[in-house]
Motif scaffolding. Sequence first.
Motif, PDB file in Angstrom:
ATOM      1  N   UNK A   1      -5.027   6.808 -54.461  1.00 50.62           N
ATOM      2  CA  UNK A   1      -5.561   7.821 -53.545  1.00 50.62           C
ATOM      3  C   UNK A   1      -6.012   8.949 -53.113  1.00 50.62           C
ATOM      4  N   UNK A   2      -7.053   8.818 -51.892  1.00 43.95           N
ATOM      5  CA  UNK A   2      -7.578   9.815 -51.301  1.00 43.95           C
ATOM      6  C   UNK A   2      -6.562  10.773 -50.566  1.00 43.95           C
ATOM      7  N   UNK A   3      -7.221  12.378 -51.002  1.00 47.16           N
ATOM      8  CA  UNK A   3      -7.169  13.974 -49.766  1.00 47.16           C
ATOM      9  C   UNK A   3      -8.246  13.908 -49.335  1.00 47.16           C
ATOM     10  N   UNK A   4      -8.192  13.491 -47.451  1.00 51.04           N
ATOM     11  CA  UNK A   4      -9.355  13.560 -47.001  1.00 51.04           C
ATOM     12  C   UNK A   4      -9.557  15.745 -46.791  1.00 51.04           C
ATOM     13  N   UNK A   5      -9.884  16.070 -45.192  1.00 48.00           N
ATOM     14  CA  UNK A   5      -9.448  17.334 -45.124  1.00 48.00           C
ATOM     15  C   UNK A   5      -8.483  18.020 -44.347  1.00 48.00           C
ATOM     16  N   UNK A   6      -7.987  17.296 -43.753  1.00 45.92           N
ATOM     17  CA  UNK A   6      -6.494  16.977 -43.380  1.00 45.92           C
ATOM     18  C   UNK A   6      -4.933  16.676 -44.066  1.00 45.92           C
ATOM     19  N   UNK A   7      -5.587  17.116 -45.591  1.00 48.41           N
ATOM     20  CA  UNK A   7      -4.883  16.618 -46.359  1.00 48.41           C
ATOM     21  C   UNK A   7      -3.151  15.604 -46.609  1.00 48.41           C
ATOM     22  N   UNK A   8      -3.787  14.401 -45.816  1.00 45.02           N
ATOM     23  CA  UNK A   8      -2.816  13.253 -45.101  1.00 45.02           C
ATOM     24  C   UNK A   8      -3.172  12.189 -46.322  1.00 45.02           C
ATOM     25  N   UNK A   9      -2.768  12.180 -47.303  1.00 40.60           N
ATOM     26  CA  UNK A   9      -2.949  10.873 -48.669  1.00 40.60           C
ATOM     27  C   UNK A   9      -3.341   9.893 -47.847  1.00 40.60           C
ATOM     28  N   UNK A  10      -5.035   9.670 -47.951  1.00 42.39           N
ATOM     29  CA  UNK A  10      -5.558   8.423 -47.967  1.00 42.39           C
ATOM     30  C   UNK A  10      -5.011   7.009 -48.902  1.00 42.39           C
ATOM     31  N   UNK A  11      -4.758   5.551 -48.931  1.00 44.35           N
ATOM     32  CA  UNK A  11      -4.054   4.634 -50.034  1.00 44.35           C
ATOM     33  C   UNK A  11      -5.508   3.572 -50.117  1.00 44.35           C
ATOM     34  N   UNK A  12      -6.579   3.760 -51.216  1.00 47.19           N
ATOM     35  CA  UNK A  12      -7.718   3.140 -51.541  1.00 47.19           C
ATOM     36  C   UNK A  12      -6.896   2.101 -52.497  1.00 47.19           C
ATOM     37  N   UNK A  13      -8.300   1.058 -52.342  1.00 44.89           N
ATOM     38  CA  UNK A  13      -8.148  -0.077 -53.931  1.00 44.89           C
ATOM     39  C   UNK A  13      -9.571   0.312 -54.279  1.00 44.89           C
TER      40      UNK A  13
END
Length: 403
Positions: free
Chosen positions: A76-88
């Motif tokens: 998972x990535x952490x963008x500027x807004x702090x909401x985790x983005x799940x990725x493969x």
Amino acid sequence: MDEQLNYAPCGFLTLSEEGIILSINQTLLTILDYPFEQVSGKHINTILTVPAQLFYQLYFVPLVKLEKQVEEMYTSLEPRNGKAIPVLINAHQRTHNGILVTECVLIPMRKRNEYENELLIARNAAEEALLAKQKANADLEIALSTLKGKQEELLELNKMNQQFKVNTQRELELARKIQETSLTSPIVNDQIQIESHYKASSELSGDIYGFYQIDQHRYGIIILDVMGHGISSALITMSLHPLFQRLISQGVSAETVMKDLDNHLHSLFANHEEARHYCTAIYLLVDTAQQRIDYVNAGHPPALWQDTDGKQYPLHSTSIPIGMFEDASFQTNTFTYKRGGRLLLYTDGVMDPADPDYLSPILKDHRNIPITKLKDKVIQSLNRQKNVYHKSDDECFILVDLK
């Protein structure tokens, strides 16, 4: 980074061995809502959630070091807004310009997670209804219907993904055929015979060659190897092809051919320094009337000249690769020959990792056989190398008999 990769429908970044971000495409920057300056040169932890940072250190790094690649790892990535983005994440490690780098493709999984969460909620709702007997049969049917609908959506998505793969493969195959049509056919006459071999390691290749009869007695022979493999390298070779074909057909000097190719690469990447590619090349201008060869070797593996007595002379590099530094100079070397000599030009995919000079005895031991049979001998040797070293690289070589 080339335009196509920079705006690809997935994230792409390159890491150093220490996990420093060396390059990142615009797609991933948009997903993260970060400017390039805020992540370039920073550790990958900058864009990872805290759990993902631990997962990266404990699993990703050891796996890359052990197997040189990672396939479909969930993080998972952490963008500027702090909401985790799940990725493969898919990754592979290679050496680039003498530096060990890891290239990563990141595919956001937000939609897939939404569908999976909805399916899980629907399934739990159905189980709770059965166990607790708190819901009527009508509620159960609704839950099952919802579940079926989500399953159908997933099946449709999988069908679309499969079709995308088929279409992509079809397009790559068409591009490969177009690339191969640009390659020149053998030349056979009473002055010279030229044969060639070309085989890409994947659908597309960074190797290209050409040989052309300029006039009654002059012939131009060139072979190039663009750094890297795949689509980006193949696109550059195709942009170079019409230029060197025109230059050689005009009969300009060997130095002019290389200088114009060098200028073309610099103009191609004038506004995209991060996407810059360089190219090794060797060009020979053969004059059968004067029995003279002018050549420029721009950082390419040395061609091999063998005279009628079997004595061999490597045509070593005379300058740096093209596209590397602006205002580079290209030195022309010249030698005369006696009729009956033989030339071999090749790219680095033809070289033996354990014995860089293995081509020399093949030419010497078979100097009296026809050039077409010699070509078969070299190909047989390449096939044996593949079985021993399990290597995968573009293969390209040219054989020339001067009669």
